[in-house]
Write a protein that holds these residues in place. Sequence first.
Motif, PDB file in Angstrom:
ATOM      1  N   GLY A 127       0.843  -1.187   0.000  1.00 10.90           N
ATOM      2  CA  GLY A 127       0.000   0.000   0.000  1.00 10.90           C
ATOM      3  C   GLY A 127       0.877   1.235   0.000  1.00 10.90           C
ATOM      4  O   GLY A 127       2.094   1.155  -0.191  1.00 10.90           O
ATOM      5  N   THR A 128       0.265   2.391   0.231  1.00 12.67           N
ATOM      6  CA  THR A 128       1.016   3.642   0.261  1.00 12.67           C
ATOM      7  C   THR A 128       0.669   4.404   1.536  1.00 12.67           C
ATOM      8  O   THR A 128      -0.449   4.279   2.047  1.00 12.67           O
ATOM      9  CB  THR A 128       0.665   4.528  -0.965  1.00 12.67           C
ATOM     10  N   PRO A 129       1.624   5.184   2.040  1.00 10.37           N
ATOM     11  CA  PRO A 129       1.343   5.974   3.250  1.00 10.37           C
ATOM     12  C   PRO A 129       0.179   6.955   3.052  1.00 10.37           C
ATOM     13  O   PRO A 129      -0.539   7.261   3.994  1.00 10.37           O
ATOM     14  CB  PRO A 129       2.656   6.712   3.511  1.00 10.37           C
ATOM     15  N   ASN A 130      -0.015   7.457   1.827  1.00  8.17           N
ATOM     16  CA  ASN A 130      -1.133   8.364   1.559  1.00  8.17           C
ATOM     17  C   ASN A 130      -2.460   7.627   1.595  1.00  8.17           C
ATOM     18  O   ASN A 130      -3.495   8.198   1.908  1.00  8.17           O
ATOM     19  CB  ASN A 130      -0.980   9.055   0.202  1.00  8.17           C
ATOM     20  N   GLY A 131      -2.434   6.360   1.223  1.00  7.26           N
ATOM     21  CA  GLY A 131      -3.616   5.524   1.318  1.00  7.26           C
ATOM     22  C   GLY A 131      -4.598   5.689   0.178  1.00  7.26           C
ATOM     23  O   GLY A 131      -4.326   6.341  -0.832  1.00  7.26           O
ATOM     24  N   GLU A 132      -5.755   5.076   0.398  1.00 12.47           N
ATOM     25  CA  GLU A 132      -6.794   5.027  -0.631  1.00 12.47           C
ATOM     26  C   GLU A 132      -8.145   4.893   0.067  1.00 12.47           C
ATOM     27  O   GLU A 132      -8.272   4.197   1.065  1.00 12.47           O
ATOM     28  CB  GLU A 132      -6.544   3.811  -1.530  1.00 12.47           C
ATOM     29  N   VAL A 133      -9.174   5.576  -0.473  1.00 11.05           N
ATOM     30  CA  VAL A 133     -10.509   5.393   0.085  1.00 11.05           C
ATOM     31  C   VAL A 133     -10.993   3.997  -0.304  1.00 11.05           C
ATOM     32  O   VAL A 133     -10.681   3.499  -1.379  1.00 11.05           O
ATOM     33  CB  VAL A 133     -11.508   6.476  -0.406  1.00 11.05           C
ATOM     34  N   LEU A 134     -11.715   3.368   0.604  1.00  9.33           N
ATOM     35  CA  LEU A 134     -12.175   2.001   0.373  1.00  9.33           C
ATOM     36  C   LEU A 134     -13.528   2.002  -0.320  1.00  9.33           C
ATOM     37  O   LEU A 134     -14.438   2.731   0.074  1.00  9.33           O
ATOM     38  CB  LEU A 134     -12.284   1.240   1.691  1.00  9.33           C
ATOM     39  N   SER A 135     -13.629   1.189  -1.359  1.00 10.63           N
ATOM     40  CA  SER A 135     -14.885   1.094  -2.100  1.00 10.63           C
ATOM     41  C   SER A 135     -15.223  -0.373  -2.352  1.00 10.63           C
ATOM     42  O   SER A 135     -14.360  -1.239  -2.274  1.00 10.63           O
ATOM     43  CB  SER A 135     -14.786   1.847  -3.428  1.00 10.63           C
ATOM     44  N   VAL A 136     -16.487  -0.617  -2.633  1.00 12.30           N
ATOM     45  CA  VAL A 136     -16.970  -1.956  -2.947  1.00 12.30           C
ATOM     46  C   VAL A 136     -17.724  -1.880  -4.268  1.00 12.30           C
ATOM     47  O   VAL A 136     -18.526  -0.970  -4.478  1.00 12.30           O
ATOM     48  CB  VAL A 136     -17.919  -2.475  -1.844  1.00 12.30           C
ATOM     49  N   THR A 137     -17.430  -2.818  -5.181  1.00  9.09           N
ATOM     50  CA  THR A 137     -18.135  -2.880  -6.455  1.00  9.09           C
ATOM     51  C   THR A 137     -19.051  -4.085  -6.440  1.00  9.09           C
ATOM     52  O   THR A 137     -18.610  -5.208  -6.190  1.00  9.09           O
ATOM     53  CB  THR A 137     -17.125  -3.004  -7.632  1.00  9.09           C
ATOM     54  N   ASP A 138     -20.357  -3.853  -6.694  1.00  8.34           N
ATOM     55  CA  ASP A 138     -21.301  -4.975  -6.680  1.00  8.34           C
ATOM     56  C   ASP A 138     -21.324  -5.690  -8.032  1.00  8.34           C
ATOM     57  O   ASP A 138     -20.576  -5.333  -8.948  1.00  8.34           O
ATOM     58  CB  ASP A 138     -22.705  -4.522  -6.246  1.00  8.34           C
ATOM     59  N   ASP A 139     -22.183  -6.697  -8.145  1.00 13.91           N
ATOM     60  CA  ASP A 139     -22.259  -7.513  -9.369  1.00 13.91           C
ATOM     61  C   ASP A 139     -22.614  -6.701 -10.613  1.00 13.91           C
ATOM     62  O   ASP A 139     -22.286  -7.088 -11.726  1.00 13.91           O
ATOM     63  CB  ASP A 139     -23.300  -8.639  -9.198  1.00 13.91           C
ATOM     64  N   LYS A 140     -23.306  -5.577 -10.419  1.00 19.48           N
ATOM     65  CA  LYS A 140     -23.724  -4.747 -11.555  1.00 19.48           C
ATOM     66  C   LYS A 140     -22.689  -3.685 -11.906  1.00 19.48           C
ATOM     67  O   LYS A 140     -22.903  -2.883 -12.807  1.00 19.48           O
ATOM     68  CB  LYS A 140     -25.069  -4.083 -11.237  1.00 19.48           C
ATOM     69  N   GLY A 141     -21.575  -3.661 -11.149  1.00 16.89           N
ATOM     70  CA  GLY A 141     -20.521  -2.681 -11.419  1.00 16.89           C
ATOM     71  C   GLY A 141     -20.707  -1.363 -10.692  1.00 16.89           C
ATOM     72  O   GLY A 141     -19.968  -0.412 -10.920  1.00 16.89           O
ATOM     73  N   THR A 142     -21.701  -1.291  -9.800  1.00 18.93           N
ATOM     74  CA  THR A 142     -21.938  -0.064  -9.040  1.00 18.93           C
ATOM     75  C   THR A 142     -20.916   0.030  -7.907  1.00 18.93           C
ATOM     76  O   THR A 142     -20.732  -0.920  -7.145  1.00 18.93           O
ATOM     77  CB  THR A 142     -23.363  -0.058  -8.436  1.00 18.93           C
TER      78      THR A 142
END
Length: 183
Positions: A127-142
Motif C-alpha cells: 500500500g502507500t502511506p497516503n492511502g486510498e478510500v475504500l470502495s466496494v463494487t457490486d455484481d452490476k458494477g456499481t
Amino acid sequence: SRSMLAEDVRPNRLARAKLAALDLLKVAQTDRLGLVAFAGSAFLQCPLTVDDVAFRQSVEALDTGIIPQGGTALAAAIQVALDAFKDENNFKILVILTDGEDHDSGATSAAALAAKAGMRIFTVGVGTPNGEVLSVTDDKGTVTYVKDEQGQVVKSRLNEKLLQEIAQATSGAYLPLRSAQAM
C-alpha cells in the motif's frame, strides 16, 4: 481484510501481495514454506511444505472472503506462525505481507515473544502511506464507498511505523513493496 482491496497499488493490495508471495516461492528454492491467512483472525492456510504446487494453490486461493471476521489481527498471525514452527530447530522466518492496519493490539508484544522463540520477522508493506478510500463494487458494477459509523468515507493507509517496530523487535527488516523485484 477489505483494506487489502484498496487500489493504491495495482491491481489492488491483495493481488500485489499474492504476486510477492509467489516471487518469494521462486527465491526460497529448497526451503519449506507455509502460509498463514489473516484478517480479524488467523489460520494456517498451508502447513510448512517443500511442495511448490501446494503452496502456490494456497496463495492463489487467498481472498478477502476467506476469513469472515474483518480487521487485521497481526498478533494472531504471528502466533499461528509460531505454532506452525513449534517443533522446528531450523531457522524460523516469518514474512508478513500487509498494509499494517492493525485492528487488534499486541502485535509488537507478539513479535517480542516470537523473537524469544528464535523467530525473525520481515514485514513487507503493501500500500502507500497516503492511502486510498475504500470502495466496494457490486455484481452490476456499481461502486459504493465504505463509510464508518459517523458516515465518513474510510481511507486505508499503509502503517509503516508499526511494521518497522514488528521487524525491529525480532532483528528482522521492513521493506515497502514498491518495485516488481522487491522480494
